[in-house]
Design an enzyme around this catalytic site. Structure first.
Site, PDB file in Angstrom:
ATOM      1  CB  CYS A 230     -50.687  45.895   7.532  1.00  0.00           C
ATOM      2  SG  CYS A 230     -49.690  44.677   7.135  1.00  0.00           S
TER       3      CYS A 230
ATOM      4  CB  CYS B  54     -51.309  43.035   5.367  1.00  0.00           C
ATOM      5  SG  CYS B  54     -50.754  42.829   7.102  1.00  0.00           S
TER       6      CYS B  54
END
Ligand SMILES: [Zn+2]
Length: 149
Positions: free
Chosen positions: A74, A77
């Site tokens: 991600c 993230c």
């Protein structure tokens, strides 16, 4: 004579062995160590929690716990990882910051209804009190935590 510490004592789970340690509230900033494994209870960076350790750790921690639900693939993230790291330095030892890899903790993420990542949740004594999703800057993130603990 008053022997009770001001503010009383708090249970703080060790980020390494997850044992509960009773720490006087006014000693949280004095680099307390785990009575079982002797490692530092606060190291100024987030603890990685495996799914198997999550409930135990939360149940043994009376500090507010901020959880970063993330995954390696991600992009946002990865953007938030250094922000969360710096937030730990700013917010510990009044708050515990932990990371949960949702790829490895899928049933936990489902149980907590994590629909997108990164998602940040604040839990106090195992009860969720706030949640926010997406990438943001350090100031906004720290302000959000402080507004909710
Ligand atoms: Zn320990």
């Amino acid at each position: 004579m008053d022997i009770e510490a001001p503010g009383g004592t708090l249970n703080v789970a060790c980020p390494h062995c997850h044992t509960a340690n009773r720490v006087p509230a006014h000693r949280l900033g004095d680099a307390p160590k785990c009575g079982t494994c002797s490692r530092a209870l606060f190291e100024g960076h987030p603890a990685e929690l495996a799914e198997a350790d999550f409930d135990r750790h939360l149940a043994r921690t009376e500090l507010p716990v901020v959880v970063d639900f993330w995954a390696p693939w991600c992009g946002p993230c990865r953007t938030m990882a250094p922000v969360f790291e710096r937030a730990a330095r700013e917010l510990e030892p009044q708050v515990r910051l932990v990371k949960v890899n949702t790829d490895a903790a899928q049933s936990l993420a489902a149980r907590l209804d994590i629909r997108g990542i990164p998602t940040f949740a604040i839990l106090e004594r195992c009860r969720e009190v706030a949640r926010i999703s997406g990438a943001m800057g350090l100031t906004r993130f720290v302000d959000w935590v402080r507004a909710n603990v």
